[in-house]
Design a protein around this motif. Structure first.
Motif, PDB file in Angstrom:
ATOM      1  N   MET A  37     -76.367  13.031  11.922  1.00  0.00           N
ATOM      2  CA  MET A  37     -74.887  13.264  11.432  1.00  0.00           C
ATOM      3  C   MET A  37     -74.122  14.243  10.138  1.00  0.00           C
ATOM      4  N   GLU A  38     -73.658  15.052  10.835  1.00  0.00           N
ATOM      5  CA  GLU A  38     -72.668  15.222   9.187  1.00  0.00           C
ATOM      6  C   GLU A  38     -71.003  15.159   8.973  1.00  0.00           C
ATOM      7  N   LYS A  39     -70.865  14.447   8.101  1.00  0.00           N
ATOM      8  CA  LYS A  39     -69.097  14.081   8.812  1.00  0.00           C
ATOM      9  C   LYS A  39     -67.590  15.324   8.304  1.00  0.00           C
ATOM     10  N   HIS A  40     -66.952  15.024   9.445  1.00  0.00           N
ATOM     11  CA  HIS A  40     -65.664  16.741   9.243  1.00  0.00           C
ATOM     12  C   HIS A  40     -64.754  14.919   9.311  1.00  0.00           C
ATOM     13  N   THR A  41     -63.773  16.257   9.017  1.00  0.00           N
ATOM     14  CA  THR A  41     -62.581  15.718   8.625  1.00  0.00           C
ATOM     15  C   THR A  41     -61.517  16.290   9.077  1.00  0.00           C
ATOM     16  N   ILE A  42     -60.641  16.309   9.549  1.00  0.00           N
ATOM     17  CA  ILE A  42     -59.838  17.283  11.455  1.00  0.00           C
ATOM     18  C   ILE A  42     -58.033  16.088  10.466  1.00  0.00           C
ATOM     19  N   SER A  43     -57.517  17.515  10.428  1.00  0.00           N
ATOM     20  CA  SER A  43     -55.796  17.147   9.983  1.00  0.00           C
ATOM     21  C   SER A  43     -55.323  17.513  11.020  1.00  0.00           C
ATOM     22  N   VAL A  44     -54.438  17.063  11.385  1.00  0.00           N
ATOM     23  CA  VAL A  44     -53.629  16.906  12.345  1.00  0.00           C
ATOM     24  C   VAL A  44     -51.871  16.318  12.729  1.00  0.00           C
ATOM     25  N   LEU A  45     -51.333  17.855  12.179  1.00  0.00           N
ATOM     26  CA  LEU A  45     -49.719  17.879  12.808  1.00  0.00           C
ATOM     27  C   LEU A  45     -49.310  17.727  13.710  1.00  0.00           C
ATOM     28  N   VAL A  46     -48.819  16.414  14.384  1.00  0.00           N
ATOM     29  CA  VAL A  46     -47.915  16.292  15.413  1.00  0.00           C
ATOM     30  C   VAL A  46     -46.719  15.833  15.138  1.00  0.00           C
ATOM     31  N   ARG A  47     -45.274  16.215  16.355  1.00  0.00           N
ATOM     32  CA  ARG A  47     -44.413  15.075  16.744  1.00  0.00           C
ATOM     33  C   ARG A  47     -44.010  14.152  16.122  1.00  0.00           C
ATOM     34  N   ASN A  48     -43.627  12.951  15.406  1.00  0.00           N
ATOM     35  CA  ASN A  48     -43.382  11.861  15.612  1.00  0.00           C
ATOM     36  C   ASN A  48     -43.205  11.202  16.896  1.00  0.00           C
ATOM     37  N   GLN A  49     -43.649  10.803  17.104  1.00  0.00           N
ATOM     38  CA  GLN A  49     -43.262  10.702  19.111  1.00  0.00           C
ATOM     39  C   GLN A  49     -43.749   9.137  19.538  1.00  0.00           C
ATOM     40  N   PRO A  50     -43.716   8.537  20.233  1.00  0.00           N
ATOM     41  CA  PRO A  50     -43.996   7.349  20.434  1.00  0.00           C
ATOM     42  C   PRO A  50     -45.201   8.044  21.712  1.00  0.00           C
ATOM     43  N   GLY A  51     -46.186   6.764  21.451  1.00  0.00           N
ATOM     44  CA  GLY A  51     -47.358   7.935  22.584  1.00  0.00           C
ATOM     45  C   GLY A  51     -48.598   8.463  22.013  1.00  0.00           C
ATOM     46  N   VAL A  52     -48.115   9.569  20.891  1.00  0.00           N
ATOM     47  CA  VAL A  52     -48.974   9.810  20.546  1.00  0.00           C
ATOM     48  C   VAL A  52     -50.481  10.105  19.292  1.00  0.00           C
ATOM     49  N   LEU A  53     -50.120   8.497  19.118  1.00  0.00           N
ATOM     50  CA  LEU A  53     -51.188   8.690  18.588  1.00  0.00           C
ATOM     51  C   LEU A  53     -52.186   7.478  19.356  1.00  0.00           C
TER      52      LEU A  53
END
Length: 159
Positions: A1-17
């Protein structure tokens, strides 16, 4: 299996994570590491996720993430153009007679000694995860008492 890096830009709001980790769980994907911190834009945070799988699975993850509320942008970072680092703290068994050998390894890997006790030392390592794995392999013979790693944070090289 190959390793992948994903960058996610999110609004800093409760519950996003929670929504992001829930998506991984529901879809049966595994996160090898996840880091979250402030971004260059006020009110937005950057989440860096590393996961293993084929290219199709990584693309599917990105598409699903892009549909979530509060996700501003998702990018699958190509491995060859990524700078990735992680922070690691390692507490080693270090009797006084073993310390010169330990400090030689620490210097070779450009680490820092951040604490010295009567029978242990704590070193701080910042580097590529593969380099950190190699260091752990060498230090294992001294006796690792405690270990903590942040997980990768990454960005594209250059412009």
């Amino acid at each position: 299996m190959e390793k992948h890096t994903i960058s996610v830009l999110v609004r800093n709001q409760p519950g996003v994570l929670q929504r992001i980790s829930g998506l991984f769980g529901r879809r049966g994907y595994n996160m090898e590491s996840i880091t979250v911190g402030a971004s260059e834009r006020e009110g937005l945070s950057r989440i860096t996720i590393t996961t293993a799988g084929d290219d199709r699975a990584a693309e599917q993850i990105c598409k699903q993430l892009d549909k979530l509320v509060d996700v501003v942008r998702v990018a699958l970072l190509p491995r060859r153009t990524v700078i990735a680092r992680e922070l690691m703290l390692v507490k080693l068994r270090a009797e006084p007679q073993a310390r010169p050998d330990i400090f030689a390894v620490v210097d070779t890997f450009r680490c820092s000694t951040v604490d010295v006790g009567p029978h242990s030392v704590v070193i701080q390592v910042v580097g590529d995860p593969d380099k950190n794995d190699a260091l752990l392999h060498l230090l294992g013979s001294y006796g690792i008492l405690e270990l903590t790693r942040t997980g990768e944070t990454a960005m594209l090289r250059g412009d």
